[in-house]
Structures are given as structure tokens and as C-alpha cells.
Design an enzyme around this catalytic site. Structure first.
Site, PDB file in Angstrom:
ATOM      1  CB  CYS A 131      -0.929  -0.014   1.218  1.00 10.99           C
ATOM      2  SG  CYS A 131      -1.970   1.446   1.311  1.00 10.99           S
ATOM      3  CB  CYS A 134      -0.731   2.608   4.048  1.00 11.99           C
ATOM      4  SG  CYS A 134      -2.153   1.875   3.267  1.00 11.99           S
ATOM      5  CG  ASP A 135       3.081   1.254   4.343  1.00 11.01           C
ATOM      6  OD1 ASP A 135       2.560   1.694   5.378  1.00 11.01           O
ATOM      7  OD2 ASP A 135       2.926   0.088   3.936  1.00 11.01           O
TER       8      ASP A 135
END
Ligand code: NAP
Length: 303
Positions: A131, A134-135
Site C-alpha cells: 500500500c 499508507c506507507d
């Protein structure tokens, strides 16, 4: 007894609920995580009609959720453990108890497919990610790799150029699978270098990702690549383990439906990414949801 229980609050689940309540059905949506599904992990959606210039994935899902809630849809944070068939209805065993319902709409979507190489599981969350939204932020100023050649890999490689100094897009063939507009954007971005005909065979690192072992798929030549992160986008696996032995699945585990979204079990419907479909997009999940809710209503009323 409910008229319809919808499992999964992504685009397909929300739209099923909107059409179900507007048809006068008593329905509830069950979602084990945050409402919105995989779209929450997509930074920018440019192909959903009505939003010229695009819209952020979480914002779009926020609008879907508001639309559903404003119409009176209940969205419960709950997880289904078992679906039991009985005469004329279903009983769902969930984390919170049992729910009896006349029909069920399966809208559980997909998850990322792991690459299946050494080091991947051990370094998951320590540089191995599925992701970018997200990261990606954690890799500011660093060099990373993205594996895959489909829409997701190319789109997320482009997203990562916001933070990372360089992105190696590693693809096993000499041609990307992604749509032309995404390909052009990748080729035009000086931060993205495509490594053609290349696969990752191992991910190395003590406590976090340090380097990858590569192999050229044409010549077999091995290689090494120093990166501090690797984002894996090599396709999707259906979230359908719950349905094994209950409904007909294809060989990859996707739920088979007819054009009315009916599965092999009367009263059970499936929508969106979890079903066998030629295209997995927000717009197709939405269309499936509308069709499934109307078919469920016909099933209940005998129409
Ligand atoms: P995908 O279209 O199935 O592409 C997977 C990619 O991973 C392919 O390029 C494939 O290579 C490669 N791959 C598969 N197994 C591999 C392995 N073991 N090692 C190395 N590479 C491997 O998956 P996706 O990109 O996740 O997209 C899934 C669906 O979501 C698609 O329907 C897509 O259109 C949709 N989606 C759309 C958008 C958008 O519209 N903006 C964004 C994200 C996803 P080959 O090409 O050689 O098969």
C-alpha cells in the site's frame, strides 16, 4: 429477520445498500475494517465519471458512506465467520452474534497477492508493503522498487514519486499491462526507471529491506538492486475463503454469478471485485451493486 445483509462496505456494498433501502428493504452492511474498502488505499481516482480531474479514494468513499447513511442505511463494524443456509433464509454467525436474513450480498472484494519470494513475509511492514498510500511517506528521499506492470503498479509508482528520490518499476515482461494513459505518465516521469524482463527472486535485509535479488527473465542473468522499500502489486486474491463449499467459485476463488449477480445459491448475490468479472473498477462494482439489490428485491417479493 433482515431482508438483506451486505457483507463489505466498498463501492459495491454501499451501492447495493443505497438501492436496497430505496426499494424499501430492511438492510444492514457489515464491515470488519473501516468503511470504504480497498479504495481507501487509492490516492487518486481519475476514471470515475462525474469527477473531472479525479478525486481522492478516501474522499469518494466518504461520499458513498454519507449517501448511504443519509438514506438510513446501518453500517455495522462486524465480521462474518460463517454463512449457514436454512429453509428460505440464511443465518450469519458474526463476531457480535447471529443475524437471520432472507438474502445476502457478498461484497468482500480482494486483497493484494503476495509475490511469494524469500524475505517477503519476514520483512512485511519493514520495507515490504502492499500500500503506497499508507506507507509511501516513510520512504521520503529514498530509492524504492515497485513490482508489477498492471494499473495498480504503475499508478502507485507514480504516486511514490511525491516522496521517493527514485522508483524502479520491475516488470517481468517487455510491455506493461497498465492502460496507455498510466504508461505514458510513468515513461514521462524522470524518477521512474522501468526494469524490463525482470523478476524479484529474494528480498534481503536484517531488520528492514536493504536489497533485492533480481533475475532477467530472458537471459536468466542474476542481479542485485539496493532499495529501502519494495511495493508489491502483482494482482489480487479474492476475499472468498468464507464461501468455499457454499457457492460456486472459479479456479482462482472468484465467485461465479450470472448477469443479475445471482450466485449458484438462490438468495445469495455477489458484487464487485470478489466476483468473476472482466473489469475490476469502482464503476463496475457500483453497477453490480445496483443490479444485485434489484435482483434481491425481486427474489424477496417473488417478482
Ligand atoms: P493485474 O492487472 O492483474 O496486474 C498484475 C501485474 O503483476 C501484471 O503486470 C503481471 O504481469 C504482474 N505479475 C503477476 N504475477 C507476478 C509475479 N509472480 N511476478 C512478477 N509480476 C507478476 O493487477 P492490478 O494492477 O492489481 O489490477 C487489478 C485490477 O484492479 C485490474 O482490473 C485493474 O484494472 C484494477 N485497477 C485499476 C486501477 C485504475 O483504474 N486506476 C488502479 C488499480 C487497479 P503480466 O502483465 O506479465 O501478467
Amino acid at each position: 429477520m433482515k431482508d438483506v445483509v451486505i457483507i463489505g462496505a466498498g463501492p459495491g456494498g454501499f451501492t447495493s445498500a443505497i438501492y436496497a433501502v430505496r426499494s424499501g428493504l430492511d438492510c444492514v452492511v457489515l464491515e470488519r475494517r473501516a468503511p470504504g474498502g480497498q479504495v481507501l488505499d487509492t490516492d487518486w481516482i481519475e476514471n470515475y465519471p462525474g469527477f473531472p480531474g479525479g478525486i481522492n479514494g478516501a474522499e469518494l468513499m466518504g461520499r458513498f458512506e454519507k449517501h448511504a447513511r443519509d438514506l438510513g442505511v446501518t453500517i455495522e463494524n462486524d465480521e462474518v465467520y460463517e454463512i449457514k443456509r436454512q429453509e428460505g433464509s440464511f443465518v450469519l454467525r458474526t463476531r457480535k452474534g447471529e443475524i437471520e436474513t432472507k438474502t445476502v450480498i457478498l461484497a468482500t472484494g480482494t486483497g493484494p497477492r503476495p509475490l511469494g519470494v524469500d524475505g517477503e513475509e519476514r520483512l512485511r511492514g519493514k520495507g515490504v508493503s502492499y500500500c503506497a498510500v499508507c506507507d509511501g511517506f516513510f520512504f521520503r528521499g529514498q530509492e524504492v522498487a515497485v513490482v508489477g506492470g498492471g494499473d495498480a503498479a504503475v499508478e502507485e509508482a507514480h504516486f511514490l514519486t511525491r516522496f521517493c528520490s527514485k522508483i524502479y518499476l520491475i516488470h517481468r515482461r517487455d510491455q506493461l499491462r497498465a492502460v496507455g494513459s498510466l504508461q505514458r505518465r510513468a515513461f514521462d516521469n524522470p524518477k521512474i526507471e522501468v526494469l524490463w524482463d525482470t523478476v524479484v527472486t529474494e528480498i534481503h535485509g536484517e531488520n528492514s529491506v536493504e536489497k533485492l535479488t533480481l533475475k532477467n527473465t530472458r537471459t536468466g542473468t542474476p542481479g542485485k538492486l539496493k532499495v529501502s522499500g519494495v511495493f508489491i502489486y502483482v494482482g489480487l486474491v479474492p476475499n472468498s475463503y468464507l464461501y468455499k463449499g457454499l457457492v460456486d467459485l472459479d479456479e482462482r476463488g472468484f465467485v461465479k454469478t450470472n448477469v443479475e449477480m445471482a450466485t449458484s445459491v438462490p438468495g445469495l448475490f455477489a458484487v464487485g471485485d470478489v466476483r468473476v468479472t472482466p473489469l475490476r473498477q469502482v464503476v463496475t462494482a457500483v453497477a453490480d451493486g445496483a443490479v444485485a439489490a434489484i435482483t434481491a428485491e425481486k427474489y424477496i417479493t417473488g417478482g
